[in-house]
Design a protein around this motif. Structure first.
Motif, PDB file in Angstrom:
ATOM      1  N   PHE A 160      76.559 141.307 -37.751  1.00 51.78           N
ATOM      2  CA  PHE A 160      74.945 140.926 -37.819  1.00 51.78           C
ATOM      3  C   PHE A 160      74.937 139.069 -37.960  1.00 51.78           C
ATOM      4  O   PHE A 160      74.099 138.587 -37.778  1.00 51.78           O
ATOM      5  N   LEU A 161      75.840 138.538 -39.093  1.00 49.81           N
ATOM      6  CA  LEU A 161      75.788 137.205 -39.271  1.00 49.81           C
ATOM      7  C   LEU A 161      76.129 136.249 -38.167  1.00 49.81           C
ATOM      8  O   LEU A 161      75.404 135.377 -37.965  1.00 49.81           O
ATOM      9  N   SER A 162      76.878 136.951 -37.264  1.00 47.17           N
ATOM     10  CA  SER A 162      77.469 136.236 -36.255  1.00 47.17           C
ATOM     11  C   SER A 162      76.287 136.272 -34.961  1.00 47.17           C
ATOM     12  O   SER A 162      75.917 135.171 -34.374  1.00 47.17           O
ATOM     13  N   GLY A 163      75.618 137.362 -35.014  1.00 48.19           N
ATOM     14  CA  GLY A 163      74.581 137.605 -33.968  1.00 48.19           C
ATOM     15  C   GLY A 163      73.213 136.686 -34.271  1.00 48.19           C
ATOM     16  O   GLY A 163      72.578 136.289 -33.585  1.00 48.19           O
ATOM     17  N   ILE A 164      72.837 136.453 -35.676  1.00 49.19           N
ATOM     18  CA  ILE A 164      71.866 135.661 -36.069  1.00 49.19           C
ATOM     19  C   ILE A 164      72.159 134.435 -35.720  1.00 49.19           C
ATOM     20  O   ILE A 164      71.118 133.661 -35.101  1.00 49.19           O
TER      21      ILE A 164
END
Length: 324
Positions: A160-164
């Motif tokens: 999720f952090l990478s996607g954000i």
């Protein structure tokens, strides 16, 4: 001998305090127990109800504001994306709008989740405070549970952090041709956890964002069409280079190839010499994502030009002449 009653017989002092719920309840019911419990029966429920109503109103207004900022405005960039850098290539045409809308919806979804978490978290704490509960053990227990969940779902959090950050930085979007390591192809969807792309064989790949260590994007800024054209060893190189430059120049100034060309073709000369033949290299700066189409069109034109000029292909040397 007198026996003490289980409840005090004296009326509560709060009934003499003007403007209190205790006094109002006593006036209505003339019941001392209800008057003494007015804070729990009336005041606290009303305060809790007010906290809940304010929380839902704040959340509703915040979500509507986010929806307005991420709303599709036709050809214009959504308001939420205007402060952010955009790398969408104009060559995508109608896909640019879809790319912007998906990016805006993704960022809006993140903001909505953050708003809901903050609002409901504060509401939960305020309600517990109104109930008079000690928050310290609850906060400590929540911290322990959070650490346990963090360790157990660290891959999910990483995705999720990478996607954000990928969405905020616009590293790639719908319609881009990318190489993400595990797979390469055209992006079809960008989510907070998974990126979906389709390769040249039609296979759909679902790549977790946390597993993407580097991204090679062939659709940003500009691209370079690189052509390596083989000729036989006995070919006059200078003549072959002259023909190569002339045919490429004509092809890049003629529709439909000219629509994708940004700069004139450049003949670099002999790239390498192998046992099969001599390799000539030509490069053309083109619009992003159009390098492959330009390569195919130029290769066909140049091979026809070589054939008309009598420039032999290396394979022709290896094949017997017709009728032999």
């Amino acid at each position: 001998m007198t026996t003490a009653l289980p409840f005090p017989t004296d009326p509560p002092a709060c009934i003499r305090a003007d403007g209190t719920w205790c006094q109002q309840v006593f006036k209505l019911t003339h019941n001392e127990w209800l008057a003494a419990s007015a804070d729990w029966l009336v005041a606290k429920p009303l305060r809790i109800l007010m906290i809940l109503v304010i929380a839902f109103v704040v959340r509703l207004l915040a979500r509507r504001l986010i929806d307005r900022l991420t709303r599709d405005t036709g050809d214009k960039t959504p308001t939420l994306l205007r402060p952010l850098k955009e790398r969408a290539p104009q060559a995508l045409g109608v896909l640019v709008s879809e790319r912007r809308n998906q990016r805006a919806r993704t960022i809006g979804s993140v903001l909505k989740s953050i708003i809901s978490f903050v609002v409901f978290g504060l509401t939960f704490i305020l309600v517990l405070g109104e109930l008079g509960l000690n928050l310290a053990p609850i906060v400590a227990s929540a911290g322990i549970v959070g650490v346990a969940i963090g360790f157990g779902a660290q891959n999910l959090v990483k995705d999720f952090l990478s996607g954000i950050f990928m969405v905020l930085e616009d590293q790639y979007g719908v319609g881009d041709v990318v190489d993400v390591g595990p797979a390469s192809g055209t992006i079809e969807a960008v989510g907070l956890r998974v990126t979906t792309l389709r390769d040249v064989n039609g296979t759909v790949w679902y790549v977790r964002n946390g597993e993407i260590l580097r991204v090679g994007n062939s659709s940003q800024g500009f691209a370079v069409a690189v052509l390596d054209l083989p000729v036989a060893h006995g070919t006059e190189v200078d003549r072959a280079i002259e023909i190569l430059g002339r045919v490429a120049g004509e092809a890049t100034t003629t529709e439909p190839v000219s629509a994708d060309v940004l700069e004139p073709a450049e003949v670099l000369g002999v790239e390498k010499i192998t046992s099969e033949g001599v390799m000539l290299r030509l490069t053309v700066k083109v619009r992003p994502g159009r390098q492959w189409a330009v390569q195919r069109a130029l290769r066909a034109k140049i091979m026809n030009g070589f054939e008309e000029a009598g420039i032999e292909h290396p394979i022709a040397r290896l094949l017997p002449p017709p009728g032999a």
